[in-house]
Write a protein that holds these residues in place. Structure first.
Motif, PDB file in Angstrom:
ATOM      1  N   ASN A 162      -2.136   6.750  -5.991  1.00 14.90           N
ATOM      2  CA  ASN A 162      -2.782   7.776  -5.160  1.00 14.90           C
ATOM      3  C   ASN A 162      -3.457   7.200  -3.918  1.00 14.90           C
ATOM      4  O   ASN A 162      -3.271   7.692  -2.801  1.00 14.90           O
ATOM      5  CB  ASN A 162      -3.810   8.557  -5.987  1.00 14.90           C
ATOM      6  N   VAL A 163      -4.252   6.137  -4.109  1.00 11.76           N
ATOM      7  CA  VAL A 163      -4.976   5.548  -2.993  1.00 11.76           C
ATOM      8  C   VAL A 163      -4.020   4.839  -2.037  1.00 11.76           C
ATOM      9  O   VAL A 163      -4.308   4.685  -0.850  1.00 11.76           O
ATOM     10  CB  VAL A 163      -6.056   4.567  -3.514  1.00 11.76           C
ATOM     11  N   ALA A 164      -2.854   4.427  -2.560  1.00  6.58           N
ATOM     12  CA  ALA A 164      -1.899   3.671  -1.742  1.00  6.58           C
ATOM     13  C   ALA A 164      -0.983   4.557  -0.914  1.00  6.58           C
ATOM     14  O   ALA A 164      -0.199   4.042  -0.103  1.00  6.58           O
ATOM     15  CB  ALA A 164      -1.057   2.774  -2.657  1.00  6.58           C
ATOM     16  N   LEU A 165      -1.068   5.878  -1.066  1.00 10.42           N
ATOM     17  CA  LEU A 165      -0.109   6.761  -0.398  1.00 10.42           C
ATOM     18  C   LEU A 165      -0.088   6.613   1.124  1.00 10.42           C
ATOM     19  O   LEU A 165       1.002   6.564   1.719  1.00 10.42           O
ATOM     20  CB  LEU A 165      -0.381   8.218  -0.791  1.00 10.42           C
ATOM     21  N   PRO A 166      -1.227   6.547   1.808  1.00 11.42           N
ATOM     22  CA  PRO A 166      -1.157   6.387   3.271  1.00 11.42           C
ATOM     23  C   PRO A 166      -0.429   5.113   3.703  1.00 11.42           C
ATOM     24  O   PRO A 166       0.403   5.150   4.613  1.00 11.42           O
ATOM     25  CB  PRO A 166      -2.634   6.359   3.686  1.00 11.42           C
ATOM     26  N   ALA A 167      -0.730   3.991   3.051  1.00  9.36           N
ATOM     27  CA  ALA A 167      -0.063   2.731   3.398  1.00  9.36           C
ATOM     28  C   ALA A 167       1.424   2.796   3.072  1.00  9.36           C
ATOM     29  O   ALA A 167       2.270   2.310   3.837  1.00  9.36           O
ATOM     30  CB  ALA A 167      -0.720   1.570   2.638  1.00  9.36           C
TER      31      ALA A 167
END
Length: 470
Positions: free
Chosen positions: A49-54
């Motif tokens: 979830n937290v990695a989605l932008p990258a």
């Protein structure tokens, strides 16, 4: 432990062992393998979830593509759970569990080294297929290996704790790994988990299947799988775009129609995928009701609080992770406490009390303000998570208690389907209210009010539904 290949007997272990929660060395290793697999799947729900932008920037995924990074996993993992549970019942739960582990590991490698959006989404979809095989067969192996009573309660307590902890750790670990090693490391971690667990499973796990080999209910499998796939797609897409899209409306109607058709098919099938008499059991019906509500409403609370802590209070991702890290610590404590509470008060009472506690503590979150509230949020959500974990464990015990070994795959398939559907529908149904109001703060409060009311009303319904008849 004995292999379940003959008609079940009332006791699969000596009476002294069944009466004591103490586990043998081999039983502990079996529990480690099964729980490690469940933890791995739970980690997959949140670590990305937290990695989605990258991830989006690296692979060229737009906002709609980022949604599919989550949906591509949720669709098969939820849609094929019941079918996988039944296939495991008929042809061997251990075999399907191992196949699921191998598929999950290979799919995680594909997602790790994805070179374009299509290869990444294919990896995520195959991960979901692997998870659909791992979760129900793993739960069935757990409930058939550990006899009903203190041993099973303890095993389910450990499994439930790691399930909750995996989801929480994933939220914290995903941010740390993405910042230090890149988003691909989150998928690589899942491949590593699978590589560790897979070699241990063949020699440790006992084989388990139903003694008969009835024909697979193909019409039932098609309607329930199609219905769940349509429903999960509609609700997952609505979380991003609302319910106004034609694709959302069509798949929502199709999902409901297929599930209604599934009930009709099952009522006429000689070898139904789901035994309707089982669904009429009060423990199965009301236990799963409590399960779906506790998962749906707690996932909504976490979603709303994540927005509140970062957008309203201005906390960093790391500080927000610490809030949910405290929640994870309390979940571990609750996991060790819940089996003792179940042993003292029974699974049914524990389920009702846990739902009531979750509802009341969610209501306590209404005390948060626009300028402060991080401490209250940390304390209340941590205590609410303790009750939530009590509900997870007690609903699993409630649903699987009294079910013959040959139907444990079906019972645990229902348990895990309830879990997946609950995790999927909560945010689309209520979470979107947090972002569609006049202000985020007002939207979060609306979510908390409705969440509290739904959980408390469910506690009352479950209490009446599970009351012992004279």
């Amino acid at each position: 432990m004995a292999t379940v290949t003959s008609p079940p007997t009332p006791q699969t272990t000596p009476p002294a062992e069944a009466a004591s929660p103490a586990l043998t060395g081999r039983a502990r290793l079996i529990l480690v393998v099964l729980c490690a697999a469940q933890f791995m799947v739970a980690l997959d729900f949140s670590v990305l979830n937290v990695a989605l932008p990258a991830l989006g920037a690296d692979l060229g995924l737009g906002n709609s593509g980022l949604q599919w990074a989550v949906t591509a996993f949720a669709l098969p993992s939820g849609g094929f759970l019941l079918l996988s549970g039944r296939i495991g019942d008929l042809y061997g739960r251990k075999k399907l569990f191992i196949v699921g582990l191998a598929l999950f590991g290979a799919a995680s490698l594909l997602a790790t080294f994805a070179w374009n959006p299509a290869s990444f989404l294919a990896g995520r979809a195959l991960q979901g297929m692997g998870a659909a095989a791992i979760v129900p067969t793993g739960m069935s192996l757990l409930t058939t290996t550990f006899p009903e009573g203190p041993q099973r309660d303890r095993a389910l307590g450990i499994s439930g704790t790691l399930l909750s902890l995996g989801f929480t750790i994933g939220m914290v670990l995903g941010g740390v790994m993405t910042d230090t090693l890149g988003w691909r490391s989150t998928m690589g971690l899942l491949a590593l988990f699978s590589a560790i667990v897979l070699p241990l499973a063949p020699s440790l796990l006992p084989e388990s299947r139903t003694p008969e080999r009835p024909r697979l209910d193909v019409p039932g499998a098609v309607t329930v799988t199609g219905g769940l796939l349509s429903l999960i797609y509609a609700l997952s897409t609505a979380a991003e775009r609302g319910f106004g899209g034609a694709d959302v409306q069509v798949t929502l109607v199709a999902g409901v129609a297929l599930l209604v058709a599934f009930v009709v098919v099952e009522s006429r099938s000689a070898s139904p995928l789901v035994s309707l008499p089982m669904l009429k059991r009060r423990t199965v019906a009301f236990g799963n009701l409590g399960g779906i509500v506790t998962f749906a409403m707690m996932s909504t609370v976490i979603f709303a609080l994540t927005l509140y802590l970062q957008e309203t209070l201005g906390l960093s991702s790391f500080a927000t992770g610490l809030v949910f890290g405290a929640q994870g610590v309390m979940s571990v404590f609750a996991g060790s406490l819940a089996p003792k509470v179940i042993g003292r008060f029974g699974a049914r009472r524990t389920l009702v009390l846990s739902l009531a506690g979750q509802g009341l503590l969610t209501g306590a979150l209404l005390g948060i303000g626009e300028g402060s509230g991080a401490i209250l949020a940390t304390v209340a959500v941590s205590l609410a998570s303790m009750c939530h974990l009590g509900a997870i464990i007690s609903y699993g015990v409630t649903v699987t208690s009294g079910v013959p070994d040959e139907e444990q795959g079906l019972a645990t398939g229902l348990v895990t389907t309830t879990q997946q559907v609950g995790l999927t529908i909560g945010i689309p149904l209520l979470g979107v209210l947090a972002t569609t109001g006049d202000s985020l703060y007002g939207g979060v409060r609306t979510v908390l009010v409705l969440d509290t009311a739904i959980v408390l009303a469910t506690a009352v319904l479950v209490a009446f539904g599970l009351r012992k008849r004279a």
